[in-house]
Enzyme design. Sequence first.
Site, PDB file in Angstrom:
ATOM      1  N   ASP A   9      36.934  35.391  23.770  1.00  0.00           N
ATOM      2  CA  ASP A   9      37.296  34.822  22.468  1.00  0.00           C
ATOM      3  C   ASP A   9      38.681  34.199  22.620  1.00  0.00           C
ATOM      4  OD1 ASP A   9      38.231  34.372  19.908  1.00  0.00           O
ATOM      5  OD2 ASP A   9      37.723  36.363  19.158  1.00  0.00           O
ATOM      6  N   ASP A  33      36.845  26.549  15.598  1.00  0.00           N
ATOM      7  CA  ASP A  33      37.844  26.127  14.610  1.00  0.00           C
ATOM      8  C   ASP A  33      37.979  27.187  13.510  1.00  0.00           C
ATOM      9  OD1 ASP A  33      39.627  24.517  13.229  1.00  0.00           O
ATOM     10  OD2 ASP A  33      38.175  22.955  12.749  1.00  0.00           O
TER      11      ASP A  33
HETATM   12  P1  ADP Z   1      32.450  21.330  18.336  1.00  0.00           P
HETATM   13  O1  ADP Z   1      32.294  20.954  16.885  1.00  0.00           O
HETATM   14  O2  ADP Z   1      33.600  20.606  19.001  1.00  0.00           O
HETATM   15  O3  ADP Z   1      31.165  21.226  19.088  1.00  0.00           O
HETATM   16  P2  ADP Z   1      32.213  24.260  18.166  1.00  0.00           P
HETATM   17  O4  ADP Z   1      33.237  25.198  17.663  1.00  0.00           O
HETATM   18  O5  ADP Z   1      30.936  24.162  17.406  1.00  0.00           O
HETATM   19  O6  ADP Z   1      32.957  22.846  18.332  1.00  0.00           O
HETATM   20  O7  ADP Z   1      31.854  24.662  19.669  1.00  0.00           O
HETATM   21  C1  ADP Z   1      32.716  24.487  20.758  1.00  0.00           C
HETATM   22  C2  ADP Z   1      32.566  25.665  21.698  1.00  0.00           C
HETATM   23  O8  ADP Z   1      33.338  26.761  21.229  1.00  0.00           O
HETATM   24  C3  ADP Z   1      31.141  26.205  21.844  1.00  0.00           C
HETATM   25  O9  ADP Z   1      30.893  26.430  23.232  1.00  0.00           O
HETATM   26  C4  ADP Z   1      31.194  27.545  21.093  1.00  0.00           C
HETATM   27  O10 ADP Z   1      30.278  28.481  21.634  1.00  0.00           O
HETATM   28  C5  ADP Z   1      32.613  27.964  21.407  1.00  0.00           C
HETATM   29  N1  ADP Z   1      33.232  29.012  20.568  1.00  0.00           N
HETATM   30  C6  ADP Z   1      32.930  29.438  19.323  1.00  0.00           C
HETATM   31  N2  ADP Z   1      33.769  30.419  18.938  1.00  0.00           N
HETATM   32  C7  ADP Z   1      34.642  30.637  19.969  1.00  0.00           C
HETATM   33  C8  ADP Z   1      35.739  31.523  20.212  1.00  0.00           C
HETATM   34  N3  ADP Z   1      36.147  32.393  19.291  1.00  0.00           N
HETATM   35  N4  ADP Z   1      36.381  31.439  21.425  1.00  0.00           N
HETATM   36  C9  ADP Z   1      35.997  30.558  22.353  1.00  0.00           C
HETATM   37  N5  ADP Z   1      34.979  29.690  22.192  1.00  0.00           N
HETATM   38  C10 ADP Z   1      34.299  29.734  21.017  1.00  0.00           C
END
Ligand code: ADP
Length: 168
Positions: A9, A33
């Site tokens: 995370d 985000d």
């Molecule tokens: P985007 O809209 O740019 O595609 P997302 O947040 O939907 O962004 O996804 C980007 C990546 O972040 C995905 O691989 C998702 O699994 C990952 N992700 C989601 N939560 C976390 C977190 N807490 N830490 C790291 N990566 C995360």
Amino acid sequence: MELKAIRGDITRLPVDAIVNAANGSLLGGGGVDGAIHRAAGPDLLAACAALGGCPTGDARATPGFRLPARWIIHAVGPRWRGGGHGESALLAGCYRRSLEIAAGLQARSIAFPCIATGIYGFPAGAAAEIAVATVRATLAALPLPREVLFCCFSAGDLALYEALLPGA
Ligand code: ADP
């Protein structure tokens, strides 16, 4: 320079800067985000609102507020529209601009999520190749950061990065 892939995370990482996969409004969203805004606390939204948005392929920095990271660099990835709309160059821009901004902030260590591969639908394998190649090329011309973590949320993403970072 050190490039490493880990699974975890991104909000928990004790690095100088973490990168957010933001949208152009910089006003928060789902996925990573949302997790970053929840962990950093409400001051982050006020700081983001003051930035007035960010173009796709570029990035903006705020403090990390309640995060262990000192800075958050909000990068705006492209929404995948089949690959013929400059998506690859825009994704590369996210990684390049984030590193340039991190260098300006004197950040030694930085962690990236898999930008644009969640809700925005960029194919994960191609995105990982762009991420690693762009980070390598950009760092060659910058004094900082020296340590880059690719913070993967899924085992599948981690496998993609490990294949691109042999021996790391
Ligand atoms: P985007 O809209 O740019 O595609 P997302 O947040 O939907 O962004 O996804 C980007 C990546 O972040 C995905 O691989 C998702 O699994 C990952 N992700 C989601 N939560 C976390 C977190 N807490 N830490 C790291 N990566 C995360």
